[in-house]
Enzyme design. Structure first.
Site, PDB file in Angstrom:
ATOM      1  N   GLN A  13      41.352 -35.811  -1.075  1.00 57.32           N
ATOM      2  CA  GLN A  13      40.470 -35.263  -2.105  1.00 57.32           C
ATOM      3  C   GLN A  13      39.337 -36.242  -2.422  1.00 57.32           C
ATOM      4  O   GLN A  13      39.571 -37.415  -2.694  1.00 57.32           O
ATOM      5  CB  GLN A  13      41.295 -34.961  -3.381  1.00 57.32           C
ATOM      6  CG  GLN A  13      40.518 -34.262  -4.475  1.00 57.32           C
ATOM      7  CD  GLN A  13      40.050 -32.860  -4.098  1.00 57.32           C
ATOM      8  OE1 GLN A  13      40.785 -32.075  -3.501  1.00 57.32           O
ATOM      9  NE2 GLN A  13      38.797 -32.534  -4.426  1.00 57.32           N
ATOM     10  N   ASP A  58      40.143 -29.895   6.482  1.00 57.30           N
ATOM     11  CA  ASP A  58      38.909 -29.815   5.681  1.00 57.30           C
ATOM     12  C   ASP A  58      37.679 -29.704   6.595  1.00 57.30           C
ATOM     13  O   ASP A  58      36.595 -29.383   6.138  1.00 57.30           O
ATOM     14  CB  ASP A  58      38.761 -31.084   4.819  1.00 57.30           C
ATOM     15  CG  ASP A  58      39.066 -30.815   3.352  1.00 57.30           C
ATOM     16  OD1 ASP A  58      39.021 -29.639   2.949  1.00 57.30           O
ATOM     17  OD2 ASP A  58      39.339 -31.785   2.617  1.00 57.30           O
ATOM     18  N   LYS A  78      45.369 -26.209  -5.143  1.00 59.94           N
ATOM     19  CA  LYS A  78      45.660 -26.166  -3.699  1.00 59.94           C
ATOM     20  C   LYS A  78      47.183 -26.173  -3.477  1.00 59.94           C
ATOM     21  O   LYS A  78      47.703 -25.414  -2.663  1.00 59.94           O
ATOM     22  CB  LYS A  78      45.006 -27.362  -2.984  1.00 59.94           C
ATOM     23  CG  LYS A  78      43.490 -27.194  -2.826  1.00 59.94           C
ATOM     24  CD  LYS A  78      42.777 -28.454  -2.391  1.00 59.94           C
ATOM     25  CE  LYS A  78      41.261 -28.263  -2.462  1.00 59.94           C
ATOM     26  NZ  LYS A  78      40.491 -29.494  -2.215  1.00 59.94           N
TER      27      LYS A  78
END
Ligand code: NAD
Length: 292
Positions: free
Chosen positions: A96, A119, A52
């Protein structure tokens, strides 16, 4: 049979994002800035976050990696989240998953500012998505929809069977596939571990989206000719002959199922790269919204 090449398509999308970023820079507008919070040293998480951050560099974003010890308390992590919410330079950030067991993931996700939740995991964004309102769509379902659109795969009136009901893939993609418009307008069956006689449903499917995480689960005798296959599964399977000591496997028996499919995503190189591209897209959208 045509391969749905997520690697190539994500390259096209990243190029578009890079173009938009360059334009912003030329106009003296803010450079999109994405941060990633990584707690602990989980191997797969390190790989995901690493790619990412690299992708941010590729498209000209500013990126910040925040690494925290896996012994961090929930309270200190919540303070960190508060700090990120208040950081004006950030357009979005991700935490994460998975988090260490002593931290309540739900509490952390609820603390994220929905306007920075690129997200799309916060209930505000999930709810807005379900109601066809402007929101951040979770990156993996967003990537699947974008792939179906760009390959011009008809979805209207098709029977789409989704395997897996997770909050990050199965559940949201089942909502998106049933929504009005392209890619959508499908008749959706959402299946899970308690579903009886799954094969009788997949055999009727025009489109199968599999997100359960069991390598080679979907076999050729479970699908009909001409089916469209989206394989979301990513499982590390030990393999001594591979330099890394493992290979990545999808949920679909690619070799056999691809003989019957009209379109199929490979693993790796299918949904995975699309997920990262759409996270970048969400960050750009967030940055553009703020500039309005
Ligand atoms: P999960 O691991 O949280 O849950 C698995 C789901 O599969 C559950 O809803 C369960 O009900 C269902 N399931 C289990 N056994 C089943 C069976 N026999 N029949 C039908 N359904 C069954 O789900 P997840 O987080 O969406 O992850 C699924 C897979 O997708 C994993 O391999 C994960 O690594 C992968 N993944 C990939 C990406 C990507 O970018 N490509 C993103 C997220 C997840």
């Amino acid at each position: 049979m045509e391969i749905l090449d997520g690697k190539k398509l994500s390259g096209v999308i990243k190029k578009e994002i890079r173009g938009a970023v360059n334009l912003r820079k030329e106009k003296g507008l803010k450079t999109p800035h994405l941060a990633a919070v990584l707690v602990g040293n989980d191997g797969a998480s390190l790989t995901y976050v690493g790619s990412k951050v690299r992708s941010c560099e590729e498209v000209g974003f500013q990126s910040t990696l925040i690494r925290l010890e896996d012994t961090i308390s929930e309270e200190v992590l919540l303070d960190k989240i508060k700090e990120l919410n208040q950081d004006e330079s950030l357009d979005g950030y991700i935490v994460q998953l998975p988090l260490p067991k002593h931290i309540n993931e739900e509490k952390i996700l609820l603390a994220v500012d929905p306007d920075k939740d690129v997200d799309g995991f916060h209930p505000t964004n999930f709810g807005r998505m379900a109601l066809d309102m402007e929101s951040f769509i979770p990156a993996t379902p967003f990537g699947i929809i974008e792939m179906l659109k760009r390959y011009e795969i008809p979805t209207s009136g098709k029977h789409c069977v989704v395997i897996g009901r997770s909050h990050i893939v199965g559940r949201p993609i089942s909502i998106l596939m049933s929504q009005k418009g392209t890619a959508g307008d499908s008749t959706v069956t959402l299946t899970h571990s308690r579903t009886k006689n799954l094969a009788s449903l997949t055999l009727e499917a025009d489109i199968i989206i599999s997100a359960l995480g069991v390598p080679d689960f979907l076999k050729a005798d479970m699908v009909k000719d001409g089916v469209v296959i989206i394989d979301v599964g990513i499982t590390r399977v030990a393999n001594e002959s591979h330099p890394k000591g493992y290979v990545i496997k999808g949920d679909v028996d690619f070799e056999e199922v691809s003989k019957k499919a009209s379109f199929i995503t490979p693993v790796p190189g299918g949904v995975g790269p699309m997920t990262i591209a759409m996270l970048l897209k969400n960050t750009l959208i967030s940055c553009e919204r703020k500039s309005k």
